[in-house]
Design a protein around this motif. Structure first.
Motif, mmCIF file in Angstrom:
data_model
loop_
_atom_site.group_PDB
_atom_site.id
_atom_site.type_symbol
_atom_site.label_atom_id
_atom_site.label_comp_id
_atom_site.label_asym_id
_atom_site.label_seq_id
_atom_site.Cartn_x
_atom_site.Cartn_y
_atom_site.Cartn_z
ATOM 1 N N ILE A 74 0.667 -1.144 -0.076
ATOM 2 C CA ILE A 74 0.177 -0.057 -0.104
ATOM 3 C C ILE A 74 0.895 1.252 0.047
ATOM 4 C CG2 ILE A 74 -1.949 -1.068 1.206
ATOM 5 C CD1 ILE A 74 -1.097 0.561 3.593
ATOM 6 N N GLU A 75 0.326 2.341 0.220
ATOM 7 C CA GLU A 75 0.890 3.676 0.150
ATOM 8 C C GLU A 75 1.482 4.014 -1.158
ATOM 9 O OE1 GLU A 75 1.971 4.141 4.657
ATOM 10 O OE2 GLU A 75 3.520 3.084 3.524
ATOM 11 N N GLU A 76 1.856 5.288 -1.290
ATOM 12 C CA GLU A 76 2.304 5.803 -2.561
ATOM 13 C C GLU A 76 3.783 5.192 -2.928
ATOM 14 O OE1 GLU A 76 3.665 9.982 -4.326
ATOM 15 O OE2 GLU A 76 3.426 9.793 -2.133
ATOM 16 N N TYR A 77 3.750 4.723 -4.027
ATOM 17 C CA TYR A 77 4.785 3.677 -4.802
ATOM 18 C C TYR A 77 4.926 2.257 -4.103
ATOM 19 C CZ TYR A 77 6.308 8.457 -6.192
ATOM 20 O OH TYR A 77 6.252 9.729 -6.456
ATOM 21 N N ARG A 78 3.647 1.876 -3.256
ATOM 22 C CA ARG A 78 3.706 0.761 -2.763
ATOM 23 C C ARG A 78 4.886 0.371 -1.658
ATOM 24 N NH1 ARG A 78 -0.161 1.362 -5.542
ATOM 25 N NH2 ARG A 78 -0.914 0.182 -7.466
ATOM 26 N N ARG A 79 5.436 1.289 -1.008
ATOM 27 C CA ARG A 79 6.323 1.304 0.228
ATOM 28 C C ARG A 79 5.763 0.765 1.276
ATOM 29 N NH1 ARG A 79 9.490 6.937 -0.240
ATOM 30 N NH2 ARG A 79 7.407 7.906 -0.040
ATOM 31 N N GLY A 80 4.381 0.731 1.536
ATOM 32 C CA GLY A 80 3.675 0.289 2.793
ATOM 33 C C GLY A 80 3.570 -1.281 2.634
ATOM 34 N N ARG A 81 3.401 -1.962 3.830
ATOM 35 C CA ARG A 81 2.991 -3.395 3.805
ATOM 36 C C ARG A 81 1.809 -3.135 5.128
ATOM 37 N NH1 ARG A 81 5.232 -2.620 -0.044
ATOM 38 N NH2 ARG A 81 7.078 -4.160 -0.975
ATOM 39 N N ALA A 82 0.421 -3.652 4.623
ATOM 40 C CA ALA A 82 -0.309 -3.588 5.373
ATOM 41 C C ALA A 82 -1.275 -5.131 5.282
ATOM 42 C CB ALA A 82 -1.667 -2.755 5.168
ATOM 43 N N LYS A 83 -1.451 -5.529 6.601
ATOM 44 C CA LYS A 83 -1.986 -6.981 6.755
ATOM 45 C C LYS A 83 -3.598 -6.806 6.951
ATOM 46 C CE LYS A 83 -1.432 -11.627 8.601
ATOM 47 N NZ LYS A 83 -0.349 -12.290 8.396
ATOM 48 N N ALA A 84 -4.263 -6.621 5.733
ATOM 49 C CA ALA A 84 -5.717 -6.236 5.800
ATOM 50 C C ALA A 84 -6.568 -7.477 6.594
ATOM 51 C CB ALA A 84 -6.240 -5.897 4.505
ATOM 52 N N ALA A 119 -5.001 1.562 17.818
ATOM 53 C CA ALA A 119 -5.859 1.321 16.815
ATOM 54 C C ALA A 119 -6.425 2.683 16.207
ATOM 55 C CB ALA A 119 -7.144 0.543 17.546
ATOM 56 N N ASN A 120 -6.344 3.783 17.005
ATOM 57 C CA ASN A 120 -6.744 5.056 16.312
ATOM 58 C C ASN A 120 -5.970 5.349 15.205
ATOM 59 O OD1 ASN A 120 -8.658 7.455 16.250
ATOM 60 N ND2 ASN A 120 -6.729 8.366 17.040
ATOM 61 N N GLN A 121 -4.622 5.367 15.463
ATOM 62 C CA GLN A 121 -3.808 6.017 14.421
ATOM 63 C C GLN A 121 -3.761 5.056 13.355
ATOM 64 O OE1 GLN A 121 -2.112 8.907 14.404
ATOM 65 N NE2 GLN A 121 -1.384 8.436 12.449
ATOM 66 N N ARG A 122 -3.820 3.689 13.841
ATOM 67 C CA ARG A 122 -3.524 2.692 12.506
ATOM 68 C C ARG A 122 -4.907 2.295 11.444
ATOM 69 N NH1 ARG A 122 -2.820 -1.449 15.840
ATOM 70 N NH2 ARG A 122 -5.054 -1.854 15.873
ATOM 71 N N ASP A 123 -6.053 2.337 12.264
ATOM 72 C CA ASP A 123 -7.216 1.829 11.552
ATOM 73 C C ASP A 123 -8.092 3.084 11.133
ATOM 74 O OD1 ASP A 123 -6.598 -0.859 11.796
ATOM 75 O OD2 ASP A 123 -7.756 -0.821 13.497
ATOM 76 N N ARG A 124 -7.928 4.331 11.842
ATOM 77 C CA ARG A 124 -8.649 5.579 11.264
ATOM 78 C C ARG A 124 -7.844 6.533 10.689
ATOM 79 N NH1 ARG A 124 -9.577 4.532 16.816
ATOM 80 N NH2 ARG A 124 -11.626 3.168 17.285
ATOM 81 N N VAL A 125 -6.436 6.501 10.498
ATOM 82 C CA VAL A 125 -5.785 7.539 10.140
ATOM 83 C C VAL A 125 -4.769 6.958 9.006
ATOM 84 C CG1 VAL A 125 -4.110 9.243 10.332
ATOM 85 C CG2 VAL A 125 -5.816 9.129 12.190
ATOM 86 N N ASP A 126 -3.898 6.309 9.332
ATOM 87 C CA ASP A 126 -2.780 5.579 8.395
ATOM 88 C C ASP A 126 -3.359 4.669 7.279
ATOM 89 O OD1 ASP A 126 -0.901 6.905 9.940
ATOM 90 O OD2 ASP A 126 -0.398 5.008 11.293
ATOM 91 N N LYS A 127 -4.278 3.663 7.632
ATOM 92 C CA LYS A 127 -4.874 2.645 6.933
ATOM 93 C C LYS A 127 -5.746 3.527 5.747
ATOM 94 C CE LYS A 127 -3.542 -1.428 8.400
ATOM 95 N NZ LYS A 127 -4.129 -2.704 8.889
ATOM 96 N N PRO A 128 -6.693 4.248 6.317
ATOM 97 C CA PRO A 128 -7.282 4.997 5.049
ATOM 98 C C PRO A 128 -6.418 5.854 3.944
ATOM 99 C CG PRO A 128 -8.392 5.664 7.142
ATOM 100 C CD PRO A 128 -7.192 4.861 7.304
ATOM 101 N N ARG A 129 -5.343 6.615 4.777
ATOM 102 C CA ARG A 129 -4.451 6.964 3.652
ATOM 103 C C ARG A 129 -3.643 6.028 2.668
ATOM 104 N NH1 ARG A 129 -1.738 10.775 8.297
ATOM 105 N NH2 ARG A 129 -3.513 12.413 8.498
ATOM 106 N N GLY A 130 -3.089 4.678 3.369
ATOM 107 C CA GLY A 130 -2.453 3.910 2.613
ATOM 108 C C GLY A 130 -3.200 3.248 1.529
ATOM 109 N N TYR A 131 -4.438 2.869 1.744
ATOM 110 C CA TYR A 131 -5.286 2.326 0.844
ATOM 111 C C TYR A 131 -5.703 3.058 -0.193
ATOM 112 C CZ TYR A 131 -5.788 -1.630 4.423
ATOM 113 O OH TYR A 131 -5.506 -2.854 5.069
ATOM 114 N N ALA A 132 -5.873 4.663 0.117
ATOM 115 C CA ALA A 132 -6.267 5.409 -0.839
ATOM 116 C C ALA A 132 -5.099 5.418 -1.917
ATOM 117 C CB ALA A 132 -7.008 6.803 -0.119
ATOM 118 N N ALA A 133 -4.078 5.785 -1.196
ATOM 119 C CA ALA A 133 -2.828 5.962 -1.852
ATOM 120 C C ALA A 133 -2.315 4.879 -2.986
ATOM 121 C CB ALA A 133 -1.486 6.227 -1.208
ATOM 122 N N ALA A 134 -2.959 3.676 -2.512
ATOM 123 C CA ALA A 134 -3.029 2.497 -3.388
ATOM 124 C C ALA A 134 -3.909 2.223 -4.389
ATOM 125 C CB ALA A 134 -2.770 1.265 -2.390
#
Length: 192
Positions: A74-84, A119-134
């Motif tokens: 995930i994230e811009e340029y696929r630099r992130g790794r999320a276990k959805a 949970a707040n930072q991960r699921d409500r902030v970081d993940k929406p940004r990462g999934y949207a960027a992907a």
């Protein structure tokens, strides 16, 4: 001290993948915004929510499958790794895919909050940004702590343009390309 960013990550993506590959089975690691995070192991209610959602997806969209515990780039340029917690994609979409899959073809990412301090930072902030960027069209957040469901949609320039929480019990429309209506009353049974 300056905070870590995706431009100055804690480690290289390749180093993270090696770390995750060798982590004990009870540890679930993610690499989001350039930081390694430990994701809690799901509890029984978490698993029941996935089962409930899989059943609904199968009934309404038999051409798709909701893959549990899917590892995505995930994230811009696929630099992130999320276990959805789950990823909705065409049936057999991940056949032959590597451990960390490209998000192309994923119609929806799903996260179910855990009761942990991150949970707040991960699921409500970081993940929406990462999934949207992907470019994942829909992000479904089932927030057990808040008793709500948020459907993020219309990704543009790395952010979702829509996403408002609705209480458990509301009828939720998952927009195209998903096109499923969720009656979320049952989620009240699994909030704890």
């Amino acid at each position: 001290m300056t905070p870590q960013t995706a431009d100055r990550p804690q480690m290289l993506v390749e180093e993270f993948e090696e770390l995750a590959r060798n982590a004990p089975e009870l540890v679930r690691l993610e690499f989001i915004t350039g930081k390694v995070a430990v994701k809690p192991v799901p509890d029984g209610n978490h698993g029941e929510i996935i089962r409930w959602l899989q059943k609904l997806c199968m009934q309404h969209r038999p051409d798709l499958w909701l893959y549990a515990e899917r590892e995505l780039k995930i994230e811009e340029y696929r630099r992130g790794r999320a276990k959805a917690d789950a990823a909705l994609a065409p049936d057999e979409h991940f056949a032959g895919a590597p451990e960390w899959s490209e998000p192309d073809g994923v119609l929806m990412a799903v996260e179910i909050t855990s009761y942990d301090r991150d949970a707040n930072q991960r699921d409500r902030v970081d993940k929406p940004r990462g999934y949207a960027a992907a470019g994942i069209p829909v992000y479904l957040l089932i927030d057990r702590e808040a008793g709500s469901v948020t459907v993020y949609a219309d990704p543009e320039d790395g952010v979702y343009r829509s996403g408002a929480p609705q209480p458990f019990g509301a009828v939720i429309e998952l927009p195209d390309p998903v096109g499923i209506t969720l009656e979320t009353e049952k989620l009240k049974d699994f909030a704890g």
